[in-house]
Design a protein around this motif. Structure first.
Motif, PDB file in Angstrom:
ATOM      1  N   VAL A  48       3.722  -1.879  -7.787  1.00 61.95           N
ATOM      2  CA  VAL A  48       2.315  -1.949  -7.379  1.00 61.95           C
ATOM      3  C   VAL A  48       2.283  -2.133  -5.859  1.00 61.95           C
ATOM      4  O   VAL A  48       2.865  -3.087  -5.333  1.00 61.95           O
ATOM      5  N   ILE A  49       1.617  -1.238  -5.153  1.00 58.93           N
ATOM      6  CA  ILE A  49       1.508  -1.364  -3.691  1.00 58.93           C
ATOM      7  C   ILE A  49       0.078  -1.807  -3.382  1.00 58.93           C
ATOM      8  O   ILE A  49      -0.873  -1.079  -3.651  1.00 58.93           O
ATOM      9  N   GLY A  50      -0.064  -3.033  -2.854  1.00 59.34           N
ATOM     10  CA  GLY A  50      -1.398  -3.606  -2.630  1.00 59.34           C
ATOM     11  C   GLY A  50      -1.772  -4.409  -3.855  1.00 59.34           C
ATOM     12  O   GLY A  50      -1.999  -3.847  -4.929  1.00 59.34           O
ATOM     13  N   ILE A  66      -0.863   2.772  -6.421  1.00 61.16           N
ATOM     14  CA  ILE A  66      -1.261   2.385  -5.057  1.00 61.16           C
ATOM     15  C   ILE A  66      -2.659   1.755  -5.085  1.00 61.16           C
ATOM     16  O   ILE A  66      -3.593   2.342  -5.633  1.00 61.16           O
ATOM     17  N   HIS A  67      -2.764   0.568  -4.463  1.00 62.64           N
ATOM     18  CA  HIS A  67      -4.068  -0.128  -4.427  1.00 62.64           C
ATOM     19  C   HIS A  67      -4.318  -0.780  -3.074  1.00 62.64           C
ATOM     20  O   HIS A  67      -4.777  -1.924  -2.994  1.00 62.64           O
ATOM     21  N   THR A  68      -4.005  -0.047  -2.007  1.00 64.79           N
ATOM     22  CA  THR A  68      -4.269  -0.551  -0.649  1.00 64.79           C
ATOM     23  C   THR A  68      -5.537   0.097  -0.117  1.00 64.79           C
ATOM     24  O   THR A  68      -5.940   1.160  -0.591  1.00 64.79           O
ATOM     25  N   PRO A  69      -6.129  -0.495   0.914  1.00 70.32           N
ATOM     26  CA  PRO A  69      -7.199   0.237   1.604  1.00 70.32           C
ATOM     27  C   PRO A  69      -6.579   1.376   2.408  1.00 70.32           C
ATOM     28  O   PRO A  69      -5.362   1.368   2.656  1.00 70.32           O
ATOM     29  N   LEU A 110     -13.615   8.374  -9.801  1.00 73.66           N
ATOM     30  CA  LEU A 110     -14.328   7.694 -10.893  1.00 73.66           C
ATOM     31  C   LEU A 110     -13.944   6.230 -11.064  1.00 73.66           C
ATOM     32  O   LEU A 110     -14.477   5.561 -11.948  1.00 73.66           O
ATOM     33  N   GLY A 111     -12.997   5.737 -10.222  1.00 76.72           N
ATOM     34  CA  GLY A 111     -12.454   4.388 -10.441  1.00 76.72           C
ATOM     35  C   GLY A 111     -13.529   3.335 -10.674  1.00 76.72           C
ATOM     36  O   GLY A 111     -13.453   2.532 -11.607  1.00 76.72           O
ATOM     37  N   GLY A 112     -14.548   3.325  -9.806  1.00 79.88           N
ATOM     38  CA  GLY A 112     -15.576   2.283  -9.909  1.00 79.88           C
ATOM     39  C   GLY A 112     -16.813   2.761 -10.653  1.00 79.88           C
ATOM     40  O   GLY A 112     -17.851   2.101 -10.614  1.00 79.88           O
TER      41      GLY A 112
HETATM   42  N1  LIG Z   1     -11.008   5.024  -7.003  1.00 76.68           N
HETATM   43  C1  LIG Z   1     -11.989   4.161  -6.855  1.00 76.68           C
HETATM   44  O1  LIG Z   1     -13.103   4.394  -7.272  1.00 76.68           O
HETATM   45  C2  LIG Z   1     -11.724   2.863  -6.184  1.00 76.68           C
HETATM   46  C3  LIG Z   1     -12.375   1.702  -6.618  1.00 76.68           C
HETATM   47  C4  LIG Z   1     -12.068   0.488  -5.995  1.00 76.68           C
HETATM   48  C5  LIG Z   1     -11.155   0.469  -4.956  1.00 76.68           C
HETATM   49  N2  LIG Z   1     -10.590   1.639  -4.529  1.00 76.68           N
HETATM   50  C6  LIG Z   1      -9.632   1.646  -3.419  1.00 76.68           C
HETATM   51  O2  LIG Z   1      -8.621   0.717  -3.711  1.00 76.68           O
HETATM   52  C7  LIG Z   1      -8.416  -0.148  -2.611  1.00 76.68           C
HETATM   53  C8  LIG Z   1      -8.058  -1.523  -3.123  1.00 76.68           C
HETATM   54  O3  LIG Z   1      -9.181  -2.091  -3.779  1.00 76.68           O
HETATM   55  P1  LIG Z   1      -9.243  -3.666  -4.015  1.00 76.68           P
HETATM   56  O4  LIG Z   1     -10.556  -3.958  -4.619  1.00 76.68           O
HETATM   57  O5  LIG Z   1      -8.011  -4.136  -4.692  1.00 76.68           O
HETATM   58  O6  LIG Z   1      -9.213  -4.164  -2.502  1.00 76.68           O
HETATM   59  P2  LIG Z   1      -8.702  -5.562  -1.979  1.00 76.68           P
HETATM   60  O7  LIG Z   1      -9.163  -5.663  -0.574  1.00 76.68           O
HETATM   61  O8  LIG Z   1      -9.051  -6.648  -2.929  1.00 76.68           O
HETATM   62  O9  LIG Z   1      -7.095  -5.431  -2.007  1.00 76.68           O
HETATM   63  C9  LIG Z   1      -6.400  -4.582  -1.138  1.00 76.68           C
HETATM   64  C10 LIG Z   1      -5.019  -5.189  -0.956  1.00 76.68           C
HETATM   65  O10 LIG Z   1      -4.231  -4.282  -0.200  1.00 76.68           O
HETATM   66  C11 LIG Z   1      -3.396  -5.064   0.639  1.00 76.68           C
HETATM   67  N3  LIG Z   1      -2.877  -4.285   1.742  1.00 76.68           N
HETATM   68  C12 LIG Z   1      -3.468  -3.966   2.913  1.00 76.68           C
HETATM   69  N4  LIG Z   1      -2.635  -3.234   3.673  1.00 76.68           N
HETATM   70  C13 LIG Z   1      -1.493  -3.105   2.958  1.00 76.68           C
HETATM   71  C14 LIG Z   1      -0.256  -2.470   3.222  1.00 76.68           C
HETATM   72  N5  LIG Z   1      -0.020  -1.824   4.370  1.00 76.68           N
HETATM   73  N6  LIG Z   1       0.701  -2.524   2.269  1.00 76.68           N
HETATM   74  C15 LIG Z   1       0.484  -3.170   1.091  1.00 76.68           C
HETATM   75  N7  LIG Z   1      -0.657  -3.822   0.810  1.00 76.68           N
HETATM   76  C16 LIG Z   1      -1.636  -3.772   1.720  1.00 76.68           C
HETATM   77  C17 LIG Z   1      -4.294  -6.215   1.085  1.00 76.68           C
HETATM   78  O11 LIG Z   1      -3.519  -7.314   1.540  1.00 76.68           O
HETATM   79  C18 LIG Z   1      -5.054  -6.525  -0.187  1.00 76.68           C
HETATM   80  O12 LIG Z   1      -4.421  -7.537  -0.948  1.00 76.68           O
HETATM   81  C19 LIG Z   1      -9.742  -0.106  -1.835  1.00 76.68           C
HETATM   82  O13 LIG Z   1      -9.573  -0.336  -0.440  1.00 76.68           O
HETATM   83  C20 LIG Z   1     -10.267   1.267  -2.091  1.00 76.68           C
HETATM   84  O14 LIG Z   1      -9.818   2.156  -1.083  1.00 76.68           O
HETATM   85  C21 LIG Z   1     -10.844   2.825  -5.124  1.00 76.68           C
END
Ligand SMILES: NC(=O)c1ccc[n+]([C@@H]2O[C@H](COP(=O)([O-])OP(=O)(O)OC[C@H]3O[C@@H](n4cnc5c(N)ncnc54)[C@H](O)[C@@H]3O)[C@@H](O)[C@H]2O)c1
Ligand SMILES: O=C(O)CC[C@@H](O)C(=O)O
Length: 387
Positions: free
Chosen positions: A142-144, A200-203, A273-275
């Motif tokens: 899991v990344i992020g 992948i779950h980073t911004p 569609l994630g959210g």
């Molecule tokens: N597909 C969708 O509809 C959908 C829905 C929600 C979120 N997202 C995307 O998923 C991302 C994550 O959502 P979230 O709610 O968990 O956000 P969040 O801010 O709660 O978590 C993001 C995590 O990523 C980490 N991070 C930042 N830079 C990093 C790096 N270089 N390497 C590893 N980790 C790193 C942060 O420390 C944080 O813990 C969002 O920024 C958004 O782009 C997409």
């Protein structure tokens, strides 16, 4: 009456907070005080001088020019965690789609015309070509590990996967949310080396753009399965297409279709569609509405992504809210104006974030227009509001 312009389809639940007696909400309202947005790109948006805030119903803010907004005194809010469960549930679908031949199998069912006999008999013959691996017992990287990543890590454990997580900026809150059975990895390359599945779950930031490139894919196991519900640009498209064509990447499940990916084998693509669940949309709309309402009405800032969070209980006769640069002497320059006009401060707070700061003063009296103008004219002051 505040005017809020809706730039995207926002859940009607926002109207339980931004009620008709105090707010005009529409897609066509002119000179809005606030913009309500989902994933529309605002980098070229013509922000008007009177715009006070932007509510992003969602978490990703790569679509909003945050510095430009701070520079113009526009507070940008987002909704951390509001849609995380929606993404977590879709991750389970992604895991299944990354493993099994569900799409071609469904296509087979849909196009079955009966010419080869009853489907019950025929399907017993064809189904072996749709077999795939189980994910139980496999390793997930899991990344992020924020709101989404932590939930995904925990649910993968419940599916009997071995879970590694990489997040160099993990907040204390997020750390509390993650099971102690998730292995914390401090070198991203270990995620690449040891994972059967990577999610992948980073911004999207300068650091994460193209995080999955040729070099990263070269380190991965043959037949790795990659899930991307974060942002398309975190994965280098050329590298991914090459990996898929070579067979190094067995499957790419992503929420960000492009023409080239659609045309590449072994991709499973959903249209962002994630959210998109009733609950996530409603949570995010309500959270963003509350944040904007508290800012517009009381000047409080909660969950901003470009200005400091500041909350102060209301007291006194008026509240003066000042967005200014984070420079020495700012408060010292304001104080003489307060003293001159007999404005007594009953309560105050001042917080900074990077180059910007926000000061809130609850005062014992009405504030003369002249004082407001002079505060506005001070060097380093970006916006003054009196509530
Ligand atoms: N597909 C969708 O509809 C959908 C829905 C929600 C979120 N997202 C995307 O998923 C991302 C994550 O959502 P979230 O709610 O968990 O956000 P969040 O801010 O709660 O978590 C993001 C995590 O990523 C980490 N991070 C930042 N830079 C990093 C790096 N270089 N390497 C590893 N980790 C790193 C942060 O420390 C944080 O813990 C969002 O920024 C958004 O782009 C997409
Ligand atoms: O559907 C949306 O509004 C975008 C959801 C998601 O990408 C987010 O960043 O929160």
């Amino acid at each position: 009456m505040y005017k809020v312009k809706l730039l995207n389809n926002i859940s009607p639940s926002a109207r339980t907070i931004l009620t008709d007696d105090r707010y005009e909400l529409s897609e066509t309202v002119e000179h809005p005080d606030a913009l309500f947005v989902r994933a529309s790109d605002l980098h070229k948006y013509p922000f008007e001088k009177n715009l006070l805030c932007i509510g992003r119903a969602g978490i990703g803010v790569n679509t909003i020019p945050l510095d430009e907004c701070a520079e113009k005194g526009i507070v940008v809010f987002n909704t951390p965690g509001g849609n995380a469960n929606g993404v977590k549930e879709l991750f389970l679908f992604a895991l299944a789609m990354a493993s099994r031949e569900i799409l071609p199998a469904m296509e087979w069912v849909k196009t079955y015309d009966g010419s080869q006999g009853p489907i019950e008999q025929r399907m017993e013959k064809v189904k072996k070509q749709y077999a795939g691996p189980e994910f139980a017992g496999k390793t997930l990287g899991v990344i992020g590990a924020g709101n989404v990543g932590s939930r995904v890590a925990n649910i993968a454990l419940a599916c009997n996967m071995k879970v590694y997580a990489y997040d160099p900026y993990l907040s204390a809150d997020a750390a509390w949310a993650i099971s102690r059975h998730v292995f914390r990895v401090s070198d991203l390359r270990d995620i690449f080396r040891y994972s059967d599945y990577i999610t992948i779950h980073t911004p999207l930031t300068d650091e994460t753009r193209n995080m999955i490139d040729d070099k990263a894919i070269a380190l991965m196991k043959n037949g790795v399965r990659i899930i991307n519900y974060a942002r398309g640009e975190v994965v280098n498209e050329d590298a991914m297409i090459k990996g898929l064509n070579d067979g190094k990447v067995a499957r790419y499940v992503a929420d960000f279709p492009t023409k080239r990916l659609i045309e590449t084998k072994n991709t499973v693509l959903t249209p962002h569609l994630g959210g998109t669940t009733f609950e996530s949309e409603s949570n995010c709309a309500r959270m963003a509405a509350k944040e904007m309402d508290d800012y517009l009405t009381n000047g409080n800032i909660r969950n901003s992504v470009n200005l400091p969070d500041v909350q102060l209980e209301r007291s006194g006769a008026s509240r003066i809210c000042i967005i200014h640069r984070n420079l020495p002497g700012m408060l010292a320059n304001m104080m003489p104006l307060f003293a001159r006009d007999g404005i007594n401060i009953e309560n105050m707070t001042n917080k900074s974030r990077g180059s910007y700061a926000y000061s809130v003063f609850d005062v014992n009296t009405d504030v003369p227009e002249k004082a407001i103008q002079e505060l506005n004219a001070l060097d380093g002051v970006i916006r003054v509001r009196v509530l």
